[in-house]
Write a protein that holds these residues in place. Sequence first.
Motif, PDB file in Angstrom:
ATOM      1  N   GLY A 187       0.887  -0.994  -0.119  1.00 21.99           N
ATOM      2  CA  GLY A 187       0.357  -0.147  -0.232  1.00 21.99           C
ATOM      3  C   GLY A 187       0.657   0.803   0.513  1.00 21.99           C
ATOM      4  N   ALA A 188       1.738   1.180   1.263  1.00 19.60           N
ATOM      5  CA  ALA A 188       3.032   2.756   1.091  1.00 19.60           C
ATOM      6  C   ALA A 188       3.946   2.348  -0.722  1.00 19.60           C
ATOM      7  CB  ALA A 188       3.828   2.540   1.479  1.00 19.60           C
ATOM      8  N   LEU A 189       3.700   1.601  -1.185  1.00 20.05           N
ATOM      9  CA  LEU A 189       4.320   2.015  -2.462  1.00 20.05           C
ATOM     10  C   LEU A 189       3.196   1.722  -4.057  1.00 20.05           C
ATOM     11  CD1 LEU A 189       6.562  -1.640  -3.296  1.00 20.05           C
ATOM     12  CD2 LEU A 189       7.085   0.467  -2.772  1.00 20.05           C
ATOM     13  N   TYR A 190       1.938   1.807  -3.742  1.00 15.20           N
ATOM     14  CA  TYR A 190       0.789   2.329  -3.726  1.00 15.20           C
ATOM     15  C   TYR A 190       0.832   4.109  -3.989  1.00 15.20           C
ATOM     16  CZ  TYR A 190      -3.649   2.966  -6.720  1.00 15.20           C
ATOM     17  OH  TYR A 190      -4.654   3.905  -6.999  1.00 15.20           O
ATOM     18  N   LEU A 191       0.625   4.245  -3.124  1.00 14.79           N
ATOM     19  CA  LEU A 191       0.546   6.120  -1.846  1.00 14.79           C
ATOM     20  C   LEU A 191       1.500   6.429  -2.932  1.00 14.79           C
ATOM     21  CD1 LEU A 191      -0.511   5.549   1.190  1.00 14.79           C
ATOM     22  CD2 LEU A 191      -1.944   6.506  -1.183  1.00 14.79           C
ATOM     23  N   GLY A 192       2.945   5.993  -3.217  1.00 14.56           N
ATOM     24  CA  GLY A 192       3.920   6.271  -3.167  1.00 14.56           C
ATOM     25  C   GLY A 192       3.676   6.833  -4.531  1.00 14.56           C
ATOM     26  N   LEU A 193       3.544   6.019  -5.512  1.00 14.38           N
ATOM     27  CA  LEU A 193       3.023   6.012  -6.984  1.00 14.38           C
ATOM     28  C   LEU A 193       1.907   6.890  -7.590  1.00 14.38           C
ATOM     29  CD1 LEU A 193       3.881   3.694  -9.380  1.00 14.38           C
ATOM     30  CD2 LEU A 193       2.377   3.156  -8.671  1.00 14.38           C
ATOM     31  N   LYS A 194       1.549   7.198  -6.743  1.00 14.75           N
ATOM     32  CA  LYS A 194       0.125   8.336  -6.680  1.00 14.75           C
ATOM     33  C   LYS A 194       0.053   9.295  -6.089  1.00 14.75           C
ATOM     34  CE  LYS A 194      -3.095   6.692  -9.025  1.00 14.75           C
ATOM     35  NZ  LYS A 194      -3.829   6.596  -9.810  1.00 14.75           N
TER      36      LYS A 194
ATOM     37  N   VAL B  61      12.572  -4.858  -3.451  1.00 15.59           N
ATOM     38  CA  VAL B  61      11.392  -3.518  -3.466  1.00 15.59           C
ATOM     39  C   VAL B  61      12.239  -1.946  -2.408  1.00 15.59           C
ATOM     40  CG1 VAL B  61       9.976  -2.457  -2.008  1.00 15.59           C
ATOM     41  CG2 VAL B  61       9.721  -4.931  -3.185  1.00 15.59           C
ATOM     42  N   PRO B  62      13.483  -2.564  -1.450  1.00 13.54           N
ATOM     43  CA  PRO B  62      14.474  -0.984  -0.937  1.00 13.54           C
ATOM     44  C   PRO B  62      15.115  -0.375  -1.693  1.00 13.54           C
ATOM     45  CG  PRO B  62      14.197  -3.504   0.816  1.00 13.54           C
ATOM     46  CD  PRO B  62      13.641  -4.172  -0.796  1.00 13.54           C
ATOM     47  N   ARG B  63      15.594  -0.928  -2.382  1.00 11.86           N
ATOM     48  CA  ARG B  63      16.803  -0.986  -3.948  1.00 11.86           C
ATOM     49  C   ARG B  63      16.215  -0.331  -4.803  1.00 11.86           C
ATOM     50  NH1 ARG B  63      18.646  -2.530  -8.216  1.00 11.86           N
ATOM     51  NH2 ARG B  63      16.992  -3.919  -9.055  1.00 11.86           N
ATOM     52  N   LEU B  64      14.520  -0.410  -5.388  1.00  8.36           N
ATOM     53  CA  LEU B  64      14.173   0.036  -6.079  1.00  8.36           C
ATOM     54  C   LEU B  64      13.404   1.190  -5.457  1.00  8.36           C
ATOM     55  CD1 LEU B  64      12.249  -2.957  -8.115  1.00  8.36           C
ATOM     56  CD2 LEU B  64      13.989  -1.346  -8.759  1.00  8.36           C
ATOM     57  N   VAL B  65      13.211   1.331  -4.595  1.00  5.53           N
ATOM     58  CA  VAL B  65      12.646   2.836  -3.533  1.00  5.53           C
ATOM     59  C   VAL B  65      13.544   3.838  -3.402  1.00  5.53           C
ATOM     60  CG1 VAL B  65      11.831   3.618  -1.520  1.00  5.53           C
ATOM     61  CG2 VAL B  65      10.673   1.465  -2.193  1.00  5.53           C
ATOM     62  N   SER B  66      15.093   3.115  -3.231  1.00  7.15           N
ATOM     63  CA  SER B  66      15.720   4.329  -2.895  1.00  7.15           C
ATOM     64  C   SER B  66      16.378   4.634  -4.416  1.00  7.15           C
ATOM     65  CB  SER B  66      17.180   3.438  -2.920  1.00  7.15           C
ATOM     66  OG  SER B  66      17.148   2.480  -1.062  1.00  7.15           O
ATOM     67  N   LYS B  67      15.696   4.345  -5.110  1.00  3.48           N
ATOM     68  CA  LYS B  67      16.063   4.900  -6.479  1.00  3.48           C
ATOM     69  C   LYS B  67      15.080   5.416  -7.273  1.00  3.48           C
ATOM     70  CE  LYS B  67      19.311   1.406  -8.860  1.00  3.48           C
ATOM     71  NZ  LYS B  67      19.868   0.476 -10.064  1.00  3.48           N
ATOM     72  N   LYS B  68      14.317   5.628  -5.695  1.00  2.90           N
ATOM     73  CA  LYS B  68      12.409   6.374  -6.682  1.00  2.90           C
ATOM     74  C   LYS B  68      12.047   6.056  -7.308  1.00  2.90           C
ATOM     75  CE  LYS B  68      13.557  10.568  -3.403  1.00  2.90           C
ATOM     76  NZ  LYS B  68      13.919  11.306  -3.713  1.00  2.90           N
TER      77      LYS B  68
END
Lengths: 460, 347
Positions: free
Chosen positions: B184-191, B253-260
């Motif tokens: 859900g956090a990733l979805y919210l980050g996306l939106k 996932v954390p790797r990709l999040v770090s790269k935004k």
Amino acid sequence: MDVEVLARVQFAFTVAFHYIYPPLSIGLGLLMVVFEGFYLRTGEAVYERMAKFWTRIFALIFGIGVATGIVMEFEFGTNWATYSKYVGDVFGSALAAEGIFAFALESGFLGILLFGWNRVSRPVHFIATLGVWLGSMFSAIWIVVANSWQQTPAGYHIVGEGLEARAEITDFWAMVFNPSSVDRLTHVWIGAFLAGAFLVMSVHAWYLLKGRHTALSKKAFTIALAVATVSSLAQLVAGHSSAEGVAVNQPAKLAAMEGHYAADAPADLYLFGWVDPEGKRVMGPHLPGGTSLLLHGDPQAPVTGLDAFAPDDRPRQVNAVFQVYHLMVGIGMALIALTLLGSWLAWRGTLFDKRWLLRVFVPAVLLPQVANQAGWFTAEMGRQPWVVYGLLRTSDALSASVKAEQVLFSLVLFTLIYTLLLGLFLYLLNKKIVHGPDDGPPAADSPKRAQMMAAAPLKP
Amino acid sequence: MSERELLLGLDLPTWWFLVIGALFSGYAILDGFDLGAGGWHLFLNKEESRRIALNAVGPVWDGNEVWLVIGGGALFAAFPVMYATLFSALYIPVILFLAMLILRAISIEFRSKEPMAWWRRLWDVTYCCSSLALSFLLGVLLGNVLQGIPIDARGEFHGSWLEFLNPYALAVGLTTVALFLVHGALYLGLKTQGRLFAKMYLLVKRAIIFFILAFAIVTLYTLLYLPHLTDRFREEPALFVLPVIAFLAIANVPRLVSKKRFFWAFIFSAITVSMLLIVVATELYPVLLRSTLDPAFDITIDRAASSDRALRTMLWFVAIGTPLVLGYTFFVYRTFRGKVKMDEHSY
């Protein structure tokens, strides 16, 4: 209290509460398609305002319909496990078809219907509205098919014996087109059109009485009146056809509907009355031989009565079945009278001068709702003591491992939540109605719209 | 049971095991992100953030629940014995699940309809709590299915009504909450953008740590106490590739999040969800519901399944319906793609 009573009360309560909403979605959906269709054809802003106003109300109704509908889908498993195992092969496929072909269509396009006004073109938005409405119509098909199979099973055979017995499908289309499904589906659809049309008429009659949104309300009222007039007359035909089917397929139910006991005698037709189950008679004004006349065209023709069935195979609540059935028929007649009068006055061009009639139309929104509920109570109580007519008794259909305390817990929980839900629904419905359609023609890129867009994040 | 018809070398109950597995995976991936997004709701402090978060799921949550409706209908139709046994045995959690679904739906609908602070606070709390409770209850149901329940030869439940609250089910429940919070956090980050985006950027990493801890506990418990679930992996070591893929996907996932790169991070958390369910399916097959009383009472797919005729008819439904459903799902997500934009029709 025993599990059977509690489970039946819970099912009746949850399904009756649910059934306030789907007919409104179907009926209102039809009118929204018409309103938006007019908008697409004429481009007149009044139809756009009408469509947008009713979309907001639709959203409220649809949301509660979905939330209370999912409960039904799982309640078969929680409370009626033996039933579920018995009918899953047949009944389950209709329910699965509802999910895949109907509910997915409705819910898929709902997002665009509600939030897509500024994102898609007018024709695409119209298609979304049409998709949601058709989805709700298809939904009714599969649910009524599933229920009709319980009333008049067809296209199956029984495999296994005793506790292991279960119905297996042999012919899918015979199951879908079982003897009662077409009649009952038509009856349900028209009942839904009436529910939606009377809601629209009620709200716009109220605006007319208050002198608000007058031009818009006259147009919307007239469209809804046309739908309601055709529907109430069509319902007479559909209802009669349905009753003829019941006489052939479920004679014990028909006998209970008219309180007819004598095994093989002409049956009377009651305007209203009270069934005395001890004396096996009905007290009330009646047309001698009327039911025989309606069913067979001959007042002397015999109609199978309750005495022809073993006491264990008869509906237990004969008077209740009689009352709800007569309530439904009475309301049906009142709706015909009301809509015909309205249409006649509209044709004469004096309808909107008759304030007393508009005052009648405001509370008349309740009539189709009550009739729809009464109709389902007739169908379901009249089918007792069977859950699947002639095959499986309601008392044998329960979940063997579920205790009375558990059902009591869920019944109390649902009662609390649904009471809250109904209160909120009425409060917000009232609020939306009082707020009314947006004023003025919000043409694209007008200052008004720009202002609304800017203010949107802060809007209540 | 009699001979089963084969389709491409698999019998029809196995096909339906796969179809229902796919439906529940679809449900977990889709409703998983909106339940997870709901779980973060009270962590968002500003009214503005809460409205944006709500409108990120606004046009799609209802469509996501369709997968539950279809999955439930399909389970009823294809495996009526499983449907009936599971839901009557786990009566209380199922009823609570249904009640929470209603409360959540109305809190989304009603929250922004009134401006009063107490009103919004009430529905914010309801929305957040019901989202967390639904995630938890889904995990509890799954945990009970994995562990098995006391059912007799006829599939009748012989246990106490509170038995669903056992350590394993609670652990699986917490793991599910953690997984959906990540998703859900990733979805919210996306939106979202700006401060809400920055907040999600921080929160998602904590959620991943929570998930890894919870998942480690469940794995350890499974290896120690539930040998029936790991038998197949011991017999067929090649299958270990499945949990390894799941692990690599979540580690990515954390790797990709770090790269935004939130889109790809979201895709990888979706892969994690589905891989974990594939692991579950591999552990269970061909048993749907294990009896803790006697292995002979296990509800196998063959015992639970409807007739071949019913299963075949419904495969046609799936063949016709799937392209339609995917078609309008795609259309809706495309229409509302990109960051949340509010207008006068928003929640």
